[in-house]
Design a protein around this motif. Structure first.
Motif, short mmCIF file in Angstrom:
data_model
loop_
_atom_site.label_atom_id
_atom_site.label_comp_id
_atom_site.label_asym_id
_atom_site.label_seq_id
_atom_site.Cartn_x
_atom_site.Cartn_y
_atom_site.Cartn_z
N ILE A 222 41.11 51.63 45.47
CA ILE A 222 40.50 50.31 45.33
C ILE A 222 41.08 49.65 44.09
O ILE A 222 41.05 50.20 43.00
CB ILE A 222 38.97 50.41 45.25
N SER A 223 41.63 48.46 44.27
CA SER A 223 42.29 47.74 43.19
C SER A 223 41.28 47.09 42.26
O SER A 223 40.12 46.88 42.60
CB SER A 223 43.19 46.66 43.78
N LYS A 224 41.78 46.75 41.09
CA LYS A 224 40.98 46.05 40.09
C LYS A 224 40.62 44.64 40.56
O LYS A 224 39.67 44.05 40.10
CB LYS A 224 41.81 45.98 38.81
N ARG A 225 41.37 44.11 41.53
CA ARG A 225 41.14 42.76 42.04
C ARG A 225 39.97 42.68 43.01
O ARG A 225 39.59 41.59 43.42
CB ARG A 225 42.39 42.25 42.75
N SER A 226 39.39 43.81 43.40
CA SER A 226 38.24 43.81 44.31
C SER A 226 37.08 43.06 43.68
O SER A 226 36.88 43.11 42.47
CB SER A 226 37.83 45.24 44.64
#
Length: 157
Positions: free
Chosen positions: A93-97
């Motif tokens: 899961i990316s930081k942009r979620s």
């Protein structure tokens, strides 16, 4: 079993997403707006064929309502942000979620299974899940993981 392995198993959650009522309502509203615009356009320019077009659109709308809703899906998620939708496919899961009012946006990036690092070139996906598709406990877990991932600072060498 050692304490480390026990802890590792405890931080992994199996999340189940059921069909969302909100998604169905939202899609129906969009479809009705689309039909209204088409009816207005055809009624304005082609008054003679308005009834035929209207009947065709109503038939399409009835077919749309009868079509089945998406089936239930499940995935596993870890507190570290590892996301596994299918066996053998591991994502991070990316930081942009983000968390939103209607649900959560999950930006996921493909992980190399051998190195446990994001594959280069980056393969990423955006998935949106409506809040009412989760149980309250599962949504809280997903929210916790997203918020934790947003706080992690990326260190570059």
């Amino acid at each position: 079993m050692t304490w480390c392995n026990s802890y590792s198993n405890e931080s992994k959650y199996n999340i189940t997403v059921t069909p969302s009522v909100t998604e169905r309502i939202w899609n129906t509203i969009q479809f009705l707006i689309f039909i209204s615009i088409l009816c207005f356009i055809f009624a304005h320019y082609y008054t003679a064929s308005y009834v035929a077009v209207f009947l065709i659109l109503i038939t399409c709308f009835a077919y749309y309502l009868i079509t089945p809703i998406k089936s239930k899906c499940s995935f596993s998620i870890e507190l570290s942000g590892v996301f596994q939708h299918k066996i053998g496919q591991t994502w991070l899961i990316s930081k942009r979620s983000k968390l939103g009012y209607w649900g959560c946006y999950l930006y996921i990036e493909k992980i190399d299974p051998l190195t446990n690092q994001v594959q280069l070139p980056k393969t990423s996906k955006l998935q949106f899940y409506f809040k009412d598709g989760f149980s309250p406990q599962d949504y809280a877990r997903v929210s916790r993981v997203i918020l934790k991932r947003q706080k992690i600072e990326v260190k570059e060498c």
